[in-house]
Design a protein around this motif. Structure first.
Motif, PDB file in Angstrom:
ATOM      1  N   TYR A 110      29.971  32.085 -30.548  1.00  0.00           N
ATOM      2  CA  TYR A 110      28.647  32.321 -30.001  1.00  0.00           C
ATOM      3  C   TYR A 110      27.795  31.060 -30.150  1.00  0.00           C
ATOM      4  CZ  TYR A 110      29.988  37.236 -30.261  1.00  0.00           C
ATOM      5  OH  TYR A 110      30.629  38.429 -30.098  1.00  0.00           O
ATOM      6  N   SER A 111      27.175  30.634 -29.064  1.00  0.00           N
ATOM      7  CA  SER A 111      26.288  29.464 -29.081  1.00  0.00           C
ATOM      8  C   SER A 111      24.869  29.922 -28.807  1.00  0.00           C
ATOM      9  CB  SER A 111      26.713  28.453 -28.029  1.00  0.00           C
ATOM     10  OG  SER A 111      28.002  27.967 -28.323  1.00  0.00           O
ATOM     11  N   GLY A 112      23.906  29.298 -29.506  1.00  0.00           N
ATOM     12  CA  GLY A 112      22.517  29.687 -29.303  1.00  0.00           C
ATOM     13  C   GLY A 112      21.576  28.908 -30.192  1.00  0.00           C
TER      14      GLY A 112
ATOM     15  N   SER B  17      20.093  24.000 -32.369  1.00  0.00           N
ATOM     16  CA  SER B  17      21.128  24.731 -31.641  1.00  0.00           C
ATOM     17  C   SER B  17      22.336  24.833 -32.551  1.00  0.00           C
ATOM     18  CB  SER B  17      21.475  24.027 -30.328  1.00  0.00           C
ATOM     19  OG  SER B  17      21.949  22.726 -30.597  1.00  0.00           O
ATOM     20  N   GLY B  18      23.116  25.861 -32.368  1.00  0.00           N
ATOM     21  CA  GLY B  18      24.261  26.051 -33.246  1.00  0.00           C
ATOM     22  C   GLY B  18      25.309  26.959 -32.651  1.00  0.00           C
TER      23      GLY B  18
ATOM     24  N   PHE C 216      19.761  33.715 -36.111  1.00  0.00           N
ATOM     25  CA  PHE C 216      20.501  33.108 -35.000  1.00  0.00           C
ATOM     26  C   PHE C 216      20.590  34.121 -33.882  1.00  0.00           C
ATOM     27  CE2 PHE C 216      24.648  32.808 -32.840  1.00  0.00           C
ATOM     28  CZ  PHE C 216      24.549  31.539 -32.280  1.00  0.00           C
ATOM     29  N   THR C 217      20.371  33.677 -32.666  1.00  0.00           N
ATOM     30  CA  THR C 217      20.638  34.492 -31.475  1.00  0.00           C
ATOM     31  C   THR C 217      21.485  33.653 -30.544  1.00  0.00           C
ATOM     32  OG1 THR C 217      18.557  33.774 -30.455  1.00  0.00           O
ATOM     33  CG2 THR C 217      18.542  35.893 -31.605  1.00  0.00           C
ATOM     34  N   GLY C 218      22.552  34.246 -30.018  1.00  0.00           N
ATOM     35  CA  GLY C 218      23.442  33.490 -29.165  1.00  0.00           C
ATOM     36  C   GLY C 218      24.264  34.380 -28.256  1.00  0.00           C
ATOM     37  N   GLU C 219      25.040  33.721 -27.393  1.00  0.00           N
ATOM     38  CA  GLU C 219      25.911  34.404 -26.442  1.00  0.00           C
ATOM     39  C   GLU C 219      27.297  33.811 -26.505  1.00  0.00           C
ATOM     40  OE1 GLU C 219      24.463  34.860 -22.467  1.00  0.00           O
ATOM     41  OE2 GLU C 219      22.419  35.146 -23.130  1.00  0.00           O
ATOM     42  N   LYS C 220      28.299  34.612 -26.084  1.00  0.00           N
ATOM     43  CA  LYS C 220      29.689  34.140 -26.036  1.00  0.00           C
ATOM     44  C   LYS C 220      29.821  33.112 -24.947  1.00  0.00           C
ATOM     45  CE  LYS C 220      32.604  37.798 -27.759  1.00  0.00           C
ATOM     46  NZ  LYS C 220      33.621  38.774 -27.489  1.00  0.00           N
TER      47      LYS C 220
END
Length: 163
Positions: free
Chosen positions: A42-44, A58-59, A159-163
């Motif tokens: 997951y990136s976000g 970003s992470g 952290f908030t992210g998407e695949k």
């Protein structure tokens, strides 16, 4: 008359055989264990808060299935120099599934995990507190507090992210 009885019994036998074979559940619903559902990269955006001071970066977080009901989480590394925070892997976080307003929600949480990590030849202690991971589809949110090294205060991370 005898032939009619034999034919009737044969028809009854065929009907019974067909009836039993058609009663099985042939639904091919793809049901994955909860840990496999949440697994991925997951990136976000990561937000760090230390004593009320916030910073963003970003992470990428990695979630891997340990078994059907447990995951491991590898945090994103960030910062540089003396303020560098390495990626740390937390194992065996229990996973559960719930349904909220018709949406399947996969979540994982653990109250506290401690360990050590070697960074540049130096061993540093860490303690994660209140890890909460919530996944809806391809989106994930992760929150925790991290006491790292000799820092006297915790780093509150989200952290908030998407695949």
């Amino acid at each position: 008359m005898k032939i009619k009885k034999i034919m009737a019994m044969m028809i009854a036998a065929v009907v019974v055989c067909v009836g039993f074979t058609s009663c099985g559940n042939d639904d091919d619903d793809d049901v994955f264990p909860a840990a496999k559902t949440i697994e991925g990269s997951y990136s976000g955006e990561v937000t760090f808060s230390v004593m009320g001071s916030n910073s963003k970066d970003s992470g990428t977080y990695e979630i891997k299935a340990v078994d059907d009901t447990h995951i491991s989480m590898t945090t994103s590394s960030s910062g540089s120099g003396a303020m560098a925070l390495p990626s740390i892997t937390v194992d065996n976080i229990p996973v559960s599934v719930s349904n909220t307003s018709g949406t399947e929600v996969v979540s994982a949480s653990i109250p506290e995990v401690s360990g050590t990590i070697t960074v540049n030849g130096e061993e540093k202690a860490y303690t994660f507190s209140d890890i909460v991971i919530v996944n809806t589809g391809k989106k994930i949110s992760i929150a925790y507090s991290l006491q790292y090294g000799k820092m006297p205060m915790a780093i509150v991370t989200s952290f908030t992210g998407e695949k």
